[in-house]
Write an enzyme that holds these catalytic residues in place. Structure first.
Site, PDB file in Angstrom:
ATOM      1  CB  SER A 180      11.908  87.388   4.200  1.00  7.49           C
ATOM      2  OG  SER A 180      13.265  87.530   4.486  1.00  7.49           O
ATOM      3  CG  ASP A 224      19.394  88.319   2.358  1.00  2.00           C
ATOM      4  OD1 ASP A 224      20.567  87.984   2.097  1.00  2.00           O
ATOM      5  OD2 ASP A 224      18.876  88.171   3.473  1.00  2.00           O
TER       6      ASP A 224
HETATM    7  C1  GLA Z   1      20.536  88.150   6.697  1.00  2.00           C
HETATM    8  C2  GLA Z   1      20.296  89.578   6.256  1.00  2.00           C
HETATM    9  C3  GLA Z   1      21.390  90.039   5.309  1.00  2.00           C
HETATM   10  C4  GLA Z   1      22.776  89.772   5.890  1.00  2.00           C
HETATM   11  C5  GLA Z   1      22.885  88.351   6.405  1.00  2.00           C
HETATM   12  C6  GLA Z   1      24.181  88.100   7.145  1.00  2.00           C
HETATM   13  O1  GLA Z   1      20.396  87.285   5.610  1.00  2.00           O
HETATM   14  O2  GLA Z   1      19.036  89.707   5.596  1.00  2.00           O
HETATM   15  O3  GLA Z   1      21.221  91.411   5.008  1.00  2.00           O
HETATM   16  O4  GLA Z   1      23.080  90.710   6.892  1.00  2.00           O
HETATM   17  O5  GLA Z   1      21.818  88.014   7.274  1.00  2.00           O
HETATM   18  O6  GLA Z   1      25.246  88.213   6.284  1.00  2.00           O
END
Ligand code: GLA
Length: 438
Positions: A180, A224
């Protein structure tokens, strides 16, 4: 929006199949290289034409086919692995992700009207929205990410021009590799280039994170979007999620990275994720009544946690223990990588997994099995689940030479136990999002 239902369900899985074949071909190329070169850095196995260029070219060709004219811009952004620092970003802590050679690309072209029209490469259906009416759908669909980014960019920079968008990618969906964020960043970079806006990276990152909160309903942290934007080839990124200051840390030459996708996808992943976040907030609320200056779990030490443990429910205490210890492990991991101490780095990866399994409770039998198999393979430094968890992928750090053997070992061990073949591939570490005019 109803027209999009079928596409929404199968968008990434369908796109994935040709790339499994690509991946096999790359693996064959990789194996043949291994036979001829005794020891070399992982970067040496990069194919001449990068998988990312291929994905971009395919997005451009699909755009031409679907819209019957050439696009004027192509943008792309990578998926990611997180080496360590899991569920720490929304606690104002530290993370250590790296961008991988899996990509989402968007080809874009102007339209004469005021609509955003979007398609994926594999289907004939399309979704269309007027730029003045960009709202999330009632059902959750991948178009929400596009709409969210477009709407927030518009708030920041002014009215968007009408555009056609063609999205195409090979980041597996729901696998914990951040498909995403790669979609959000590719769309943001594409729309910015097409509209001639100028937006600093940190603002783009924050817009994309808000799109996920406000249009997709996931209260994700900043990791991310950050790595999809600011990843650097052959480097991990140590990010302080509170100050948003960061440092690129070179990965030791000779260290390979394997991704093992368990194929497990949890329907309840988003609600479980939001629940973990609430449990951390509950811990902060209670601890801040006793410890001055506590705004997030980042501000709490293990000693303080022990001292006030009676105030917390056993469940909230376990969640807090994970976050506090994981922050320390992440900083120690960055240090270990700086001095090429892969033994120490690997040990911290195993510790992180154990904590995610027992205290944060976001692992599953399949992820645990992958880590257990890796732990008995020669050449492996460490392994752990990566991303939010509840299924998805594990990442394994190992010597480049041991990649074929560990791949085989993982395939055999996992299939024996779960009667299902996992998808295992060596990844290279690549740059963050980019866009260009065609
Ligand atoms: C997902 C979320 C991130 C982070 C990870 C766990 O990827 O989008 O922001 O919190 O989980 O580390």
């Amino acid at each position: 929006m109803a027209r999009f239902e079928q596409e929404t369900l199968s968008f990434y899985p369908v796109l994935n199949s040709p790339f499994s074949i690509l991946n096999c071909l790359l693996s064959l190329q990789f194996l043949s290289l291994l036979l001829t070169i005794p020891s070399f850095p992982l970067a040496a196995i990069r194919p001449v034409s990068s998988p990312r260029e291929t994905i971009e070219q395919q997005a451009v060709s699909s755009f031409r086919r679907h819209f019957e004219c050439p696009p004027s811009v192509v943008a792309s952004a990578p998926g990611r692995i997180n080496l360590i620092g899991e569920h720490t970003d929304y606690n104002d802590g530290y993370v250590l992700p790296a961008a991988i050679d899996r990509t989402t690309a968007v080809a874009l072209g102007h339209r004469a009207d005021d609509k955003l029209v979007m398609r994926s490469a594999s289907f004939t259906e399309e979704a269309s929205f007027r730029v003045a009416r960009l709202y999330p759908s009632e059902r959750r669909t991948w178009t929400d990410y596009v709409i969210g980014v477009a709407s927030l960019l518009q708030d920041r920079c002014g009215t968007l021009k009408g555009a056609n968008l063609l999205v195409h990618g090979d980041v597996p969906r729901g696998a914990g590799l951040s498909s995403s964020a790669s979609l959000e960043l590719a769309v943001a970079f594409g729309l910015i280039r097409l509209n001639g806006f100028s937006v600093p990276s940190l603002d783009i990152i924050n817009i994309c994170q808000r799109a996920e909160h406000e249009f997709a309903g996931v209260r994700c942290g900043i990791m991310d979007q950050f790595i999809a934007c600011l990843g650097k080839r052959d480097h991990a990124l140590l990010l302080d999620c509170r100050s948003q200051s960061y440092e690129h840390i070179p990965l030791p030459p000779g260290m390979g990275l394997l991704i093992c996708d368990t194929g497990v996808r949890r329907a309840l992943g988003n609600s479980e994720y939001n629940a973990r976040r609430q449990q951390c907030e509950e811990g902060v609320r209670i601890l801040s009544t006793r410890i001055a200056g506590v705004k997030a779990l980042r501000d709490v030490s293990m000693d303080q946690l022990h001292e006030f443990s009676q105030l917390l429910s056993p469940l909230v205490l376990r969640r807090c223990i994970h976050v506090v210890t994981e922050n320390a492990r992440t900083l120690r991991s960055a240090e270990a990588l700086r001095r090429n101490d892969l033994g120490e780095f690997g040990k911290l990866m195993y510790d992180s997994h154990a904590s995610l399994r027992a205290d944060y409770e976001v692992s599953c039998a399949e992820l645990d099995a992958v880590v257990d198999i890796c732990a008995v393979c020669e050449g492996v430094y460490g392994a752990r689940m990566t991303g939010a968890g509840f299924g998805g992928c594990a990442v394994c750090a190992l010597t480049v030479e041991s990649i074929p053997r560990v791949t085989e070992c993982l395939g055999a061990g996992y299939t024996r136990r779960f009667k299902r073949v996992p998808s295992v591939y060596a990844c290279t570490i690549e740059d963050g999002a980019a866009s260009r005019c065609l």
